[in-house]
Design a protein around this motif. Structure first.
Motif, PDB file in Angstrom:
ATOM      1  N   ALA A   1      24.638 143.597  38.453  1.00  0.00           N
ATOM      2  CA  ALA A   1      23.393 143.303  39.179  1.00  0.00           C
ATOM      3  C   ALA A   1      23.708 142.419  40.364  1.00  0.00           C
ATOM      4  O   ALA A   1      24.480 141.463  40.252  1.00  0.00           O
ATOM      5  CB  ALA A   1      22.372 142.628  38.277  1.00  0.00           C
ATOM      6  N   TRP A   2      23.133 142.806  41.518  1.00  0.00           N
ATOM      7  CA  TRP A   2      23.291 142.042  42.757  1.00  0.00           C
ATOM      8  C   TRP A   2      21.911 141.535  43.216  1.00  0.00           C
ATOM      9  O   TRP A   2      20.911 142.245  43.119  1.00  0.00           O
ATOM     10  CB  TRP A   2      23.945 142.920  43.847  1.00  0.00           C
ATOM     11  N   TYR A   3      21.924 140.295  43.753  1.00  0.00           N
ATOM     12  CA  TYR A   3      20.648 139.664  44.112  1.00  0.00           C
ATOM     13  C   TYR A   3      20.711 139.122  45.534  1.00  0.00           C
ATOM     14  O   TYR A   3      21.766 138.714  46.016  1.00  0.00           O
ATOM     15  CB  TYR A   3      20.316 138.495  43.177  1.00  0.00           C
ATOM     16  N   ASP A   4      19.538 139.152  46.162  1.00  0.00           N
ATOM     17  CA  ASP A   4      19.388 138.561  47.502  1.00  0.00           C
ATOM     18  C   ASP A   4      18.991 137.091  47.327  1.00  0.00           C
ATOM     19  O   ASP A   4      17.817 136.775  47.095  1.00  0.00           O
ATOM     20  CB  ASP A   4      18.337 139.327  48.295  1.00  0.00           C
ATOM     21  N   VAL A   5      19.977 136.224  47.406  1.00  0.00           N
ATOM     22  CA  VAL A   5      19.711 134.788  47.198  1.00  0.00           C
ATOM     23  C   VAL A   5      18.839 134.228  48.310  1.00  0.00           C
ATOM     24  O   VAL A   5      18.037 133.307  48.106  1.00  0.00           O
ATOM     25  CB  VAL A   5      21.042 134.022  47.103  1.00  0.00           C
ATOM     26  N   LYS A   6      18.972 134.795  49.515  1.00  0.00           N
ATOM     27  CA  LYS A   6      18.200 134.280  50.649  1.00  0.00           C
ATOM     28  C   LYS A   6      16.697 134.381  50.385  1.00  0.00           C
ATOM     29  O   LYS A   6      15.935 133.456  50.609  1.00  0.00           O
ATOM     30  CB  LYS A   6      18.572 135.047  51.914  1.00  0.00           C
ATOM     31  N   LYS A   7      16.252 135.533  49.885  1.00  0.00           N
ATOM     32  CA  LYS A   7      14.836 135.701  49.594  1.00  0.00           C
ATOM     33  C   LYS A   7      14.383 134.753  48.490  1.00  0.00           C
ATOM     34  O   LYS A   7      13.296 134.179  48.528  1.00  0.00           O
ATOM     35  CB  LYS A   7      14.551 137.143  49.192  1.00  0.00           C
ATOM     36  N   LYS A   8      15.275 134.592  47.471  1.00  0.00           N
ATOM     37  CA  LYS A   8      14.925 133.705  46.389  1.00  0.00           C
ATOM     38  C   LYS A   8      14.801 132.260  46.880  1.00  0.00           C
ATOM     39  O   LYS A   8      13.875 131.532  46.512  1.00  0.00           O
ATOM     40  CB  LYS A   8      15.973 133.806  45.283  1.00  0.00           C
ATOM     41  N   GLU A   9      15.781 131.849  47.752  1.00  0.00           N
ATOM     42  CA  GLU A   9      15.717 130.493  48.272  1.00  0.00           C
ATOM     43  C   GLU A   9      14.534 130.300  49.199  1.00  0.00           C
ATOM     44  O   GLU A   9      13.909 129.230  49.220  1.00  0.00           O
ATOM     45  CB  GLU A   9      17.018 130.149  48.988  1.00  0.00           C
ATOM     46  N   ASP A  10      14.202 131.364  49.977  1.00  0.00           N
ATOM     47  CA  ASP A  10      13.000 131.269  50.824  1.00  0.00           C
ATOM     48  C   ASP A  10      11.747 131.116  49.976  1.00  0.00           C
ATOM     49  O   ASP A  10      10.840 130.331  50.292  1.00  0.00           O
ATOM     50  CB  ASP A  10      12.877 132.510  51.710  1.00  0.00           C
ATOM     51  N   GLY A  11      11.697 131.867  48.874  1.00  0.00           N
ATOM     52  CA  GLY A  11      10.545 131.734  47.972  1.00  0.00           C
ATOM     53  C   GLY A  11      10.472 130.355  47.344  1.00  0.00           C
ATOM     54  O   GLY A  11       9.390 129.767  47.196  1.00  0.00           O
ATOM     55  N   GLN A  12      11.672 129.828  46.948  1.00  0.00           N
ATOM     56  CA  GLN A  12      11.694 128.484  46.377  1.00  0.00           C
ATOM     57  C   GLN A  12      11.269 127.440  47.408  1.00  0.00           C
ATOM     58  O   GLN A  12      10.572 126.480  47.093  1.00  0.00           O
ATOM     59  CB  GLN A  12      13.092 128.170  45.852  1.00  0.00           C
ATOM     60  N   ALA A  13      11.695 127.649  48.669  1.00  0.00           N
ATOM     61  CA  ALA A  13      11.305 126.727  49.742  1.00  0.00           C
ATOM     62  C   ALA A  13       9.795 126.759  49.957  1.00  0.00           C
ATOM     63  O   ALA A  13       9.149 125.716  50.129  1.00  0.00           O
ATOM     64  CB  ALA A  13      12.043 127.080  51.033  1.00  0.00           C
ATOM     65  N   ASN A  14       9.229 127.992  49.937  1.00  0.00           N
ATOM     66  CA  ASN A  14       7.765 128.095  50.081  1.00  0.00           C
ATOM     67  C   ASN A  14       7.047 127.390  48.932  1.00  0.00           C
ATOM     68  O   ASN A  14       6.032 126.718  49.125  1.00  0.00           O
ATOM     69  CB  ASN A  14       7.342 129.560  50.137  1.00  0.00           C
ATOM     70  N   THR A  15       7.623 127.567  47.720  1.00  0.00           N
ATOM     71  CA  THR A  15       7.022 126.896  46.565  1.00  0.00           C
ATOM     72  C   THR A  15       7.095 125.376  46.719  1.00  0.00           C
ATOM     73  O   THR A  15       6.140 124.659  46.416  1.00  0.00           O
ATOM     74  CB  THR A  15       7.730 127.335  45.281  1.00  0.00           C
ATOM     75  N   ASN A  16       8.250 124.892  47.203  1.00  0.00           N
ATOM     76  CA  ASN A  16       8.393 123.447  47.407  1.00  0.00           C
ATOM     77  C   ASN A  16       7.407 122.923  48.450  1.00  0.00           C
ATOM     78  O   ASN A  16       6.842 121.839  48.310  1.00  0.00           O
ATOM     79  CB  ASN A  16       9.819 123.116  47.821  1.00  0.00           C
ATOM     80  N   ILE A  17       7.247 123.737  49.521  1.00  0.00           N
ATOM     81  CA  ILE A  17       6.294 123.326  50.569  1.00  0.00           C
ATOM     82  C   ILE A  17       4.877 123.257  50.005  1.00  0.00           C
ATOM     83  O   ILE A  17       4.119 122.313  50.266  1.00  0.00           O
ATOM     84  CB  ILE A  17       6.369 124.294  51.766  1.00  0.00           C
ATOM     85  N   MET A  18       4.507 124.271  49.210  1.00  0.00           N
ATOM     86  CA  MET A  18       3.179 124.276  48.600  1.00  0.00           C
ATOM     87  C   MET A  18       3.005 123.089  47.653  1.00  0.00           C
ATOM     88  O   MET A  18       1.950 122.435  47.639  1.00  0.00           O
ATOM     89  CB  MET A  18       2.965 125.588  47.846  1.00  0.00           C
ATOM     90  N   THR A  19       4.072 122.819  46.877  1.00  0.00           N
ATOM     91  CA  THR A  19       3.989 121.689  45.942  1.00  0.00           C
ATOM     92  C   THR A  19       3.845 120.370  46.688  1.00  0.00           C
ATOM     93  O   THR A  19       3.008 119.526  46.351  1.00  0.00           O
ATOM     94  CB  THR A  19       5.241 121.650  45.056  1.00  0.00           C
ATOM     95  N   THR A  20       4.668 120.189  47.730  1.00  0.00           N
ATOM     96  CA  THR A  20       4.591 118.956  48.517  1.00  0.00           C
ATOM     97  C   THR A  20       3.228 118.809  49.178  1.00  0.00           C
ATOM     98  O   THR A  20       2.623 117.726  49.180  1.00  0.00           O
ATOM     99  CB  THR A  20       5.697 118.935  49.577  1.00  0.00           C
ATOM    100  N   GLY A  21       2.742 119.916  49.754  1.00  0.00           N
ATOM    101  CA  GLY A  21       1.417 119.874  50.378  1.00  0.00           C
ATOM    102  C   GLY A  21       0.322 119.528  49.395  1.00  0.00           C
ATOM    103  O   GLY A  21      -0.602 118.755  49.707  1.00  0.00           O
TER     104      GLY A  21
END
Length: 588
Positions: free
Chosen positions: A207-227
């Motif tokens: 299995a191969w994964y796109d880490v960039k999308k996952k990290e972007d999603g995590q960043a969005n989640t962090n932004i939402m949490t911080t906000g």
């Protein structure tokens, strides 16, 4: 696992709340225990005291009941202090409850928006596929793989055994190796080996994964949490600000009212108003204590000259023994025939009449800037020009005397309707330098005056009865600035009063220059003044005739001062006073 962690946090918060309640209960328990110990000790003392005499037994029982009442009062106070109406309880209610609610709300919302995907969940799901790959048929396994791909949105290549279920490698060839992640089961290739999807044949599952999308999603989640956290904090700040203002107002407003009332009390201004109601226990205690202090000061101010106390409070002074010499005008007054009046009235009638009389007289003294020092039976002692300066204090004192006589005429009609006899007062006024200040003992003192001038003012009041006058002033008061320009005065006599060696000229105050007097007054005063000139020139025969002429100007044809001077003239005709005579008569 993460959901369990959040649940653990909530459990810890609940335990913390229970711990706070337990601490509160322990504190109350300690208070109960301390009070119970005192009750036990009180009962032991009572039992020991019962072994004594009967009187001791009764005393011990009285002490026991008194002690029990005291302990019950302390118990009630302890319960109140542990109640919800204290400042501490209000602060706890305002902070702890809202903090707990805010933390719970933050945990709940964060659990909704937090990204729960991670490496551990992807490996677990991939291991499950590896285990069941040989157990399920093709259709069931394909459905399970599709579920996996739905959950693992960042996967772009998936191979199980020899079947490739997803291959979008072409879209990700240009990405850096750091932005791509891969998993192999059961064996992983070495870190130095480089290959593309499908090139590693030793692994059953790949299995191969796109880490960039996952990290972007995590960043969005962090932004939402911080906000969310910032928004929650700002909102909670507004809520705390609102409740803090309300809480501060509950404490500050009653304290401001008490502070304003304290300022008025310091100026001896008392208002009959109820204190602002407050549910806070500490504020209630302050209000009760201040109300008692206010009543005590108000009562105390009625026993001493208000101006004296006000002078000390304004200058932040403490009362202490001491006197200073000061030039003042002294006033004495007395009710004529007061003993006869008392015999004709009941005690409550005397009290009512005197209360009205003293109220009217004291108001006039205060209005003319005088200080009422004390009531001596039916007599009044007042001074002007102490403790603070009074311009033309002699004029102010004489004016007050004339106003008193006028006020008594106004009260006469109402007293006659009540069945009271008319009141006439005799006043003596003298201006001199005397000692003024606090007299007495360190623990019990009064503001007063002492000196020869005080005694002379008292003598002048008594001499009114001798001359048939209502108010007499001394020569020193007569010599004060503007006195002769404001008042109509009659030179009555020159005498040496008992206890003095120097003669004093006596003057009767007839009225104000700007007021119309009785029709006979001008002629009487003029004739009396002519008679006094003849008297001082030792022309006693002519002086006696002139005194008789002056008396005839009065409507009733009688005057004690004229009769007294006539009899003295006859005496001097028989026993001449001598050439060095200064016109004075020594009183005994």
């Amino acid at each position: 696992a993460r959901v369990g962690t959040r649940a653990g946090r909530i459990v810890r918060l609940i335990r913390l709340t229970r711990l706070m309640r337990l601490t509160k209960l322990i504190r109350i328990g300690r208070i109960y225990a301390a009070i119970s110990d005192e009750v036990t000790m009180s009962e032991r003392q009572t039992v020991d005291a019962r072994k004594g005499s009967k009187g001791g037994k009764e005393m011990s029982l009285g002490r026991r009941y008194s002690s029990m009442e005291n302990l019950n009062l302390r118990l009630k106070t302890a319960k109140q202090e542990q109640g919800k109406n204290t400042v501490a309880a209000a602060m706890v209610e305002m902070t702890i409850s809202k903090v707990i609610v805010g933390v719970l709300l933050m945990l709940f919302v964060m659990s909704m928006i937090e990204n729960v995907e991670g490496d551990s969940s992807a490996i677990v799901a991939l291991k499950q596929l590896h285990l069941v790959s040989s157990m399920l048929n093709t259709t069931s396994f394909t459905k399970l793989v599709n579920d996996y791909l739905v959950n693992q949105k960042h996967c772009f290549y998936l191979r199980v055994n020899d079947t490739v279920y997803l291959d979008t490698w072409e879209e990700f060839k240009g990405q850096r190796s750091a932005e791509i992640e891969f998993l192999f089961l059961p064996n992983m290739p070495g870190e130095d080996e480089k290959f593309a999807p499908g090139e590693w044949t030793e692994g059953t599952v790949e299995a191969w994964y796109d880490v960039k999308k996952k990290e972007d999603g995590q960043a969005n989640t962090n932004i939402m949490t911080t906000g969310f956290v910032i928004t929650l904090l700002l909102g909670w700040m507004l809520v705390f600000h609102k409740h803090s203002k309300r809480f501060a107002a509950k404490i500050a407003v009653p304290l401001q009212v008490i502070g304003s009332d304290m300022k008025r009390v310091s100026q001896l201004i008392f208002r009959d108003e109820q204190p602002m109601s407050s549910n806070t226990l500490e504020i209630q205690k302050i209000q009760d204590a201040f109300f008692q202090m206010k009543n005590a000061i108000h009562s105390f101010a009625k026993y001493v000259p208000k101006e004296i106390v006000l002078n000390m409070t304004l200058h932040r002074k403490m009362a202490k023994l001491g006197v200073i010499p000061r030039h003042i005008t002294i006033f004495f007054s007395d009710i004529a025939g007061f003993t006869t009046i008392c015999e004709s009235l009941q005690p409550n009638e005397i009290l009512k009449m005197l209360s009205e009389y003293f109220t009217a007289m004291s108001s006039i003294i205060v209005e003319t800037e005088g200080i009422l020092l004390e009531f001596i039976g039916d007599a009044i002692l007042a001074i002007w020009n102490a403790p603070y300066d009074v311009n033309d204090h002699a004029i102010a004192c004489i004016s007050a005397t004339l106003q008193m006589q006028k006020k008594l005429k106004e009260l006469k009609s109402s007293w006659e309707k009540a069945g009271y006899p008319p009141i006439a007062i005799r006043c003596g006024i003298h201006t001199d330098s005397v000692f003024v200040g606090n007299l007495g003992a360190p623990e019990r003192m009064k503001y007063g005056v002492m000196g020869d001038g005080v005694n002379l003012a008292s003598r002048l009041e008594e001499l009114n009865k001798r001359y048939g006058t209502q108010q007499l002033i001394s020569d020193k008061t007569y010599s004060c600035p503007r006195v002769t320009k404001v008042f109509i005065l009659r030179h009555v006599d020159k005498v040496v009063v008992k206890g003095r060696s120097k003669a004093t000229d006596l003057y009767e105050v007839c009225g104000f220059f700007h007021e119309k007097l009785e029709d006979w007054r001008d002629e009487f005063n003029k004739a009396y003044a002519d008679a006094m000139k003849l008297y001082f020139n030792q022309e006693f025969t002519d002086a006696s005739d002139k005194f008789e002429d002056a008396k005839n100007f009065k409507p009733d044809k009688t005057d004690l001062s004229c009769d007294l001077l006539r009899s003295r003239c006859w005496n001097y005709l028989e026993n001449p006073p001598g050439e060095d005579w200064d016109g004075s008569s020594v009183l005994t």
